[in-house]
Design a protein around this motif. Structure first.
Motif, short mmCIF file in Angstrom:
data_model
loop_
_atom_site.label_atom_id
_atom_site.label_comp_id
_atom_site.label_asym_id
_atom_site.label_seq_id
_atom_site.Cartn_x
_atom_site.Cartn_y
_atom_site.Cartn_z
N PHE A 1 0.83 -1.21 0.00
CA PHE A 1 0.00 0.00 0.00
C PHE A 1 0.87 1.26 0.00
O PHE A 1 0.60 2.21 -0.74
N ILE A 2 1.93 1.27 0.80
CA ILE A 2 2.84 2.42 0.84
C ILE A 2 3.52 2.60 -0.52
O ILE A 2 3.64 3.72 -1.03
N GLY A 3 3.95 1.48 -1.13
CA GLY A 3 4.56 1.58 -2.46
C GLY A 3 3.60 2.13 -3.49
O GLY A 3 3.97 2.96 -4.33
N VAL A 4 2.34 1.70 -3.43
CA VAL A 4 1.31 2.21 -4.34
C VAL A 4 1.12 3.71 -4.14
O VAL A 4 1.01 4.48 -5.09
N CYS A 5 1.07 4.14 -2.88
CA CYS A 5 0.89 5.57 -2.58
C CYS A 5 2.05 6.40 -3.11
O CYS A 5 1.84 7.51 -3.63
N ILE A 6 3.28 5.88 -2.99
CA ILE A 6 4.44 6.60 -3.53
C ILE A 6 4.31 6.73 -5.05
O ILE A 6 4.58 7.80 -5.62
N GLU A 7 3.90 5.66 -5.71
CA GLU A 7 3.69 5.73 -7.16
C GLU A 7 2.63 6.77 -7.51
O GLU A 7 2.78 7.52 -8.49
N LEU A 8 1.57 6.84 -6.74
CA LEU A 8 0.48 7.77 -7.03
C LEU A 8 0.92 9.23 -6.88
O LEU A 8 0.27 10.13 -7.41
N LEU A 9 2.01 9.46 -6.17
CA LEU A 9 2.53 10.82 -6.03
C LEU A 9 3.23 11.30 -7.29
O LEU A 9 3.50 12.49 -7.44
N PHE A 10 3.51 10.36 -8.22
CA PHE A 10 4.31 10.71 -9.39
C PHE A 10 3.62 10.44 -10.72
O PHE A 10 4.22 10.64 -11.77
N PHE A 11 2.39 9.94 -10.70
CA PHE A 11 1.66 9.81 -11.95
C PHE A 11 0.17 9.89 -11.67
O PHE A 11 -0.29 9.68 -10.55
#
Length: 432
Positions: free
Chosen positions: A378-388
């Motif tokens: 979930f944290i990895g997904v949130c980090i991705e969502l910050l950049f696309f």
């Protein structure tokens, strides 16, 4: 609430959920477009929703079960906010005459209902992670083979020249073998990698091949946000693992060095942004050198359209592809501040549920290991969502749902055991 006949009809929805996970790489491959995107995943959602409608109309027991699941904790924390978000989308779409996004949002709601009906216990949730490993491995294999031109890439896939990292050119192109953003691939592959690592105790072969394939594909993606998301996910996993298992040496010898590496990596990216800032005059391409400028414009646009937003079709220079590469800011400027807070509230529910779960299971590491992997994903997904920018966003909702269902089941078990213990204590006092 127990159902004596074990709801055999429910198995179809469970198998549909497993099939959907397997079909995730095909989500952006459209068979037709007649008002909605006719991909394999969307067709599966339509078929399952049609079956759900008829089951609800025909079977009284299914209606009882449906109502029970709709009022569940995970439904209130995910489905209800998504319904509110869709209502806000409809109002915003009417005001901006932009209706294409509504079908994607409705499809997401139908998918979540399918998972609420089909996946209602921890064991089924764990089985989802196994199918996620297969899905990520298939995606990784296609990415790797198409990158080396062994197999043809599917129409709509993206190829670019090698990136330069820390002064060195990567020895291969960066590409994706399936249509979709690099961040979308990153979310699937990071989750698949972590699920594969967790599966080591059950099957070393599946764990080894799944993790190696996903990691190899992540390296070939050459996506800076995916690298960052993967490193932070690993740090989060080992940090929480060390706290639960009380192995604090992991924090000292692994988490701290990894954190320093992340800070160094991020500072490298930030310096790159600063160096090109002076020469950046307009939004010409959505790469890291333009992100800060896009963020500034999106915040300004959001405050200028504070209630209804500027619409999902809004772009900074008249071209739809030139949009902010941040899913949270996209929600803010496209549907307004109310929709933005509802969107963030869903992520808040996931974090709250994880904390709730860990407080209940703080003395039982083995049972909590899966939820730690889920939260790290979930944290990895949130980090991705910050950049696309994500549109329909089915992947993060599925990860959040898996967190919610695990938290809900454990909490109900704890309540049941405490109630039984209270009854036993009360009976002992009466007997005395």
């Amino acid at each position: 609430m127990n159902f004596a006949y074990n709801l055999k009809i429910n198995r179809h929805y469970y198998y549909s959920c497993l099939l959907f996970i397997l079909l995730i790489p095909l989500e952006n491959i459209y068979l037709f477009d007649i008002g909605f995107k006719g991909s394999c995943t969307n067709l599966l959602i339509i078929l399952s929703s049609t079956k759900l409608f008829f089951d609800y109309c025909i079977s009284y027991k299914f209606r009882q079960y449906f109502k029970y699941r709709i009022y569940s904790y995970e439904s209130k924390c995910l489905l209800l906010p998504l319904l509110i978000l869709t209502t806000i989308d409809i109002v915003s779409s009417i005001s901006h005459a932009c209706f294409w996004f509504i079908t994607d949002r409705i499809g997401t709601i139908l998918l979540i209902i399918m998972f609420i009906i089909g996946v209602e216990n921890i064991e089924k949730s764990k089985k989802l992670s196994l199918f996620w490993i297969f899905s990520a491995s298939y995606m990784a294999t296609q990415n790797i083979l198409s990158n080396f031109y062994i197999t043809p890439a599917i129409e709509g896939s993206r190829f670019h020249n090698p990136r330069n990292f820390f002064g060195f050119d990567m020895p291969f192109n960066y590409a994706v073998g399936f249509p979709g953003d690099f961040g979308w691939h990153g979310m699937i592959l990071i989750s698949g990698f972590l699920f594969a690592v967790h599966y080591y105790k059950s099957s070393k072969i599946i764990s080894l091949f799944g993790s190696l394939l996903s990691l190899s594909s992540i390296i070939m993606l050459q996506s800076r946000s995916t690298y960052l998301a993967l490193m932070i996910s690993i740090i989060i996993y080992f940090f929480i693992f060390s706290l639960v298992s009380k192995k604090f040496k992991i924090v000292i010898f692994f988490c701290l060095p990894m954190t320093i590496l992340v800070i160094f990596y991020f500072s490298y990216i930030f310096d790159y942004i600063i160096n090109v800032w002076e020469g950046f005059l307009n939004v010409t391409r959505a790469t890291v050198d333009g992100r800060l400028f896009q963020y500034k414009l999106s915040i300004k646009t959001g405050f200028s359209n504070i209630f209804l937003g500027a619409g999902h079709d809004y772009s900074f220079n008249g071209k739809l592809e030139h949009v902010v590469h941040n899913s949270f800011l996209h929600q803010f400027y496209s549907i307004g501040i109310i929709g933005f807070f509802v969107y963030c509230y869903i992520y808040y529910n996931a974090i709250k549920s994880f904390i709730r779960y860990m407080l209940l299971m703080r003395t039982e590491y083995y049972d909590s290991s899966f939820i730690i992997i889920l939260f790290s994903s979930f944290i990895g997904v949130c980090i991705e969502l910050l950049f696309f920018r994500v549109i329909s966003g089915k992947i993060q909702w599925l990860i959040i749902y898996m967190i919610l269902i695990n938290s809900s089941i454990v909490a109900s078990k704890k309540r049941s055991s405490s109630q039984i213990q209270n009854q036993v204590n009360r009976g002992a006092i009466e007997f005395a």
